[in-house]
Design an enzyme around this catalytic site. Structure first.
Site, PDB file in Angstrom:
ATOM      1  N   HIS A   1       4.811   0.185   0.124  1.00 23.49           N
ATOM      2  CA  HIS A   1       5.522  -0.622   1.107  1.00 23.49           C
ATOM      3  C   HIS A   1       4.596  -1.688   1.678  1.00 23.49           C
ATOM      4  O   HIS A   1       3.382  -1.641   1.503  1.00 23.49           O
ATOM      5  CB  HIS A   1       6.116   0.251   2.222  1.00 23.49           C
ATOM      6  CG  HIS A   1       5.133   1.171   2.887  1.00 23.49           C
ATOM      7  ND1 HIS A   1       4.614   2.302   2.276  1.00 23.49           N
ATOM      8  CD2 HIS A   1       4.555   1.137   4.113  1.00 23.49           C
ATOM      9  CE1 HIS A   1       3.797   2.915   3.089  1.00 23.49           C
ATOM     10  NE2 HIS A   1       3.724   2.224   4.214  1.00 23.49           N
TER      11      HIS A   1
ATOM     12  N   ARG B   1       5.965  -9.195  16.070  1.00 25.22           N
ATOM     13  CA  ARG B   1       6.672  -7.949  15.776  1.00 25.22           C
ATOM     14  C   ARG B   1       5.779  -6.791  16.183  1.00 25.22           C
ATOM     15  O   ARG B   1       4.562  -6.834  15.995  1.00 25.22           O
ATOM     16  CB  ARG B   1       7.002  -7.878  14.290  1.00 25.22           C
ATOM     17  CG  ARG B   1       7.694  -6.603  13.814  1.00 25.22           C
ATOM     18  CD  ARG B   1       7.989  -6.710  12.322  1.00 25.22           C
ATOM     19  NE  ARG B   1       8.713  -5.566  11.812  1.00 25.22           N
ATOM     20  CZ  ARG B   1       8.140  -4.474  11.314  1.00 25.22           C
ATOM     21  NH1 ARG B   1       6.812  -4.389  11.264  1.00 25.22           N
ATOM     22  NH2 ARG B   1       8.870  -3.471  10.858  1.00 25.22           N
TER      23      ARG B   1
ATOM     24  N   ASP C   1       0.669   5.327   1.790  1.00 25.26           N
ATOM     25  CA  ASP C   1      -0.024   6.024   2.876  1.00 25.26           C
ATOM     26  C   ASP C   1      -0.780   7.228   2.321  1.00 25.26           C
ATOM     27  O   ASP C   1      -0.292   7.933   1.435  1.00 25.26           O
ATOM     28  CB  ASP C   1       0.975   6.468   3.941  1.00 25.26           C
ATOM     29  CG  ASP C   1       1.566   5.287   4.708  1.00 25.26           C
ATOM     30  OD1 ASP C   1       0.987   4.193   4.628  1.00 25.26           O
ATOM     31  OD2 ASP C   1       2.595   5.476   5.380  1.00 25.26           O
TER      32      ASP C   1
ATOM     33  N   HIS D   1       0.841  -1.193   0.000  1.00 25.80           N
ATOM     34  CA  HIS D   1       0.000   0.000   0.000  1.00 25.80           C
ATOM     35  C   HIS D   1       0.882   1.251   0.000  1.00 25.80           C
ATOM     36  O   HIS D   1       2.086   1.182   0.229  1.00 25.80           O
ATOM     37  CB  HIS D   1      -0.902   0.021   1.238  1.00 25.80           C
ATOM     38  CG  HIS D   1      -0.133   0.210   2.517  1.00 25.80           C
ATOM     39  ND1 HIS D   1       0.640  -0.795   3.073  1.00 25.80           N
ATOM     40  CD2 HIS D   1       0.007   1.285   3.343  1.00 25.80           C
ATOM     41  CE1 HIS D   1       1.215  -0.355   4.169  1.00 25.80           C
ATOM     42  NE2 HIS D   1       0.855   0.904   4.357  1.00 25.80           N
TER      43      HIS D   1
END
Length: 323
Positions: A260, A270, A205, A203
């Site tokens: 990203h 994580r 941002d 995607h």
């Protein structure tokens, strides 16, 4: 809710986890913002580095950013404690009343497995949160971090905007406030079926800038460089800055809103924290350069179109809608 996605193997995308893991690992350009407090030469060179990274890479890492290690360490601990709570507490607890309504698991709009992000998160609109009187150690830490992130994001945005030659020095002061922005705390659980799954699907941002606090020990962030996916090498001292769609539009494609994603890990969880610099909904996005690549649009119009596209197609179309 996701049962039909997880049990229908025909919906797996034609890729496997090996493709995600063997991509090249690179170290992002490191920029020391402490140089902005030194000589005129240092300030000029630092600003040039920031603009060049935004133009050529779409993301970069910064040190000397002024956000204390204490507050960054504290948000990590608070975040881990928050995600360790039982599921019913995260969505219903009175103690988390300012957060519970912002709890998300996966991708509620997913229509196939390829759209499902293997993630749980608290996506926090800071306008409501900063106005809350529910003071806890967690809320105090979020409030302090968000204000420091806001100052950093505004500093970088002003530098990038000035490098474009825009003649509205108060644009970000007038259009962005701490109450327009968002903070997102993420946990990527171990994924027992990593083939074709992403912690966060590819995607861009939809804001001006994102500031990302990565996990110290577990990597996973990847982005597109020269037409191929590369993995970001971990650096425990830095914050990562990502250019968003609004800055690409405002810069007339000079700066890159970089695609990203986050890959899954079969054995380890994580954590990360993201800060999103956003304008008010009424803010008009347009370039001062002619001919402009994009028509004028408001942030509200952009967000609405993104939401409609995700609902209709299962994915974000983005800036191409506004050419």
């Amino acid at each position: 809710m996701y049962k039909h996605l997880l049990h229908n193997s025909s919906e797996l995308p034609p890729k496997d986890n090996h493709e995600q893991l063997i991509v090249e690992e690179i170290e992002l350009l490191m920029i020391d913002l402490g140089r902005l407090n030194l000589s005129e030469f240092d300030r000029k060179e630092c600003k040039q580095q920031i603009a060049k990274a935004a133009q050529e890479w779409g993301l970069f890492q910064v040190v000397g950013h002024g956000i204390s290690k204490d507050i960054l360490d504290k948000i990590r601990l608070e975040q881990i404690n928050l995600f360790r709570k039982p599921f019913h507490e995260k969505i219903n607890s009175k103690k988390l009343s300012s957060l519970a309504g912002n709890y998300i698991w996966g991708t509620p709009s997913a229509t196939c497995l390829g759209q499902l992000s293997w993630i749980e998160s608290f996506h926090i609109p800071l306008g409501d949160f900063l106005s809350s009187t529910n003071l806890t150690s967690l809320s105090s830490t979020i409030g302090q971090l968000s204000m420091e992130m806001f100052e950093l994001a505004n500093l970088l945005a002003k530098i990038l905007d000035k490098k474009l030659g825009h003649h509205k020095p108060n644009f970000f002061k007038e259009s962005c406030s701490p109450f327009n922005c968002y903070l997102r705390m993420n946990r990527y659980p171990p994924c027992p079926m990593p083939r074709g799954m992403f912690g966060l699907v590819p995607h861009t941002d939809s804001n001006f800038l994102t500031i990302l606090l990565q996990d110290h020990q577990i990597g996973g962030l990847q982005f597109v460089k020269d037409g191929k996916w590369v993995t970001v090498k971990l650096n425990s001292e830095s914050l990562i800055v990502i250019i968003g769609d609004l800055f690409q539009a405002r810069s007339n494609d000079t700066y890159r809103s970089i695609e990203h994603r986050v890959i899954t890990n079969e054995l380890k969880e994580r954590f990360s924290t993201s800060y999103f610099l956003c304008p008010s909904y009424e803010t008009i996005i347009n370039s001062c350069v002619e001919p402009s690549v994009y028509r004028k649009f408001s942030f509200q119009e952009y967000k609405k179109q993104v939401q409609e596209d995700v609902k209709t197609f299962g994915y974000k179309v983005g800036l191409s809608r506004f050419r």
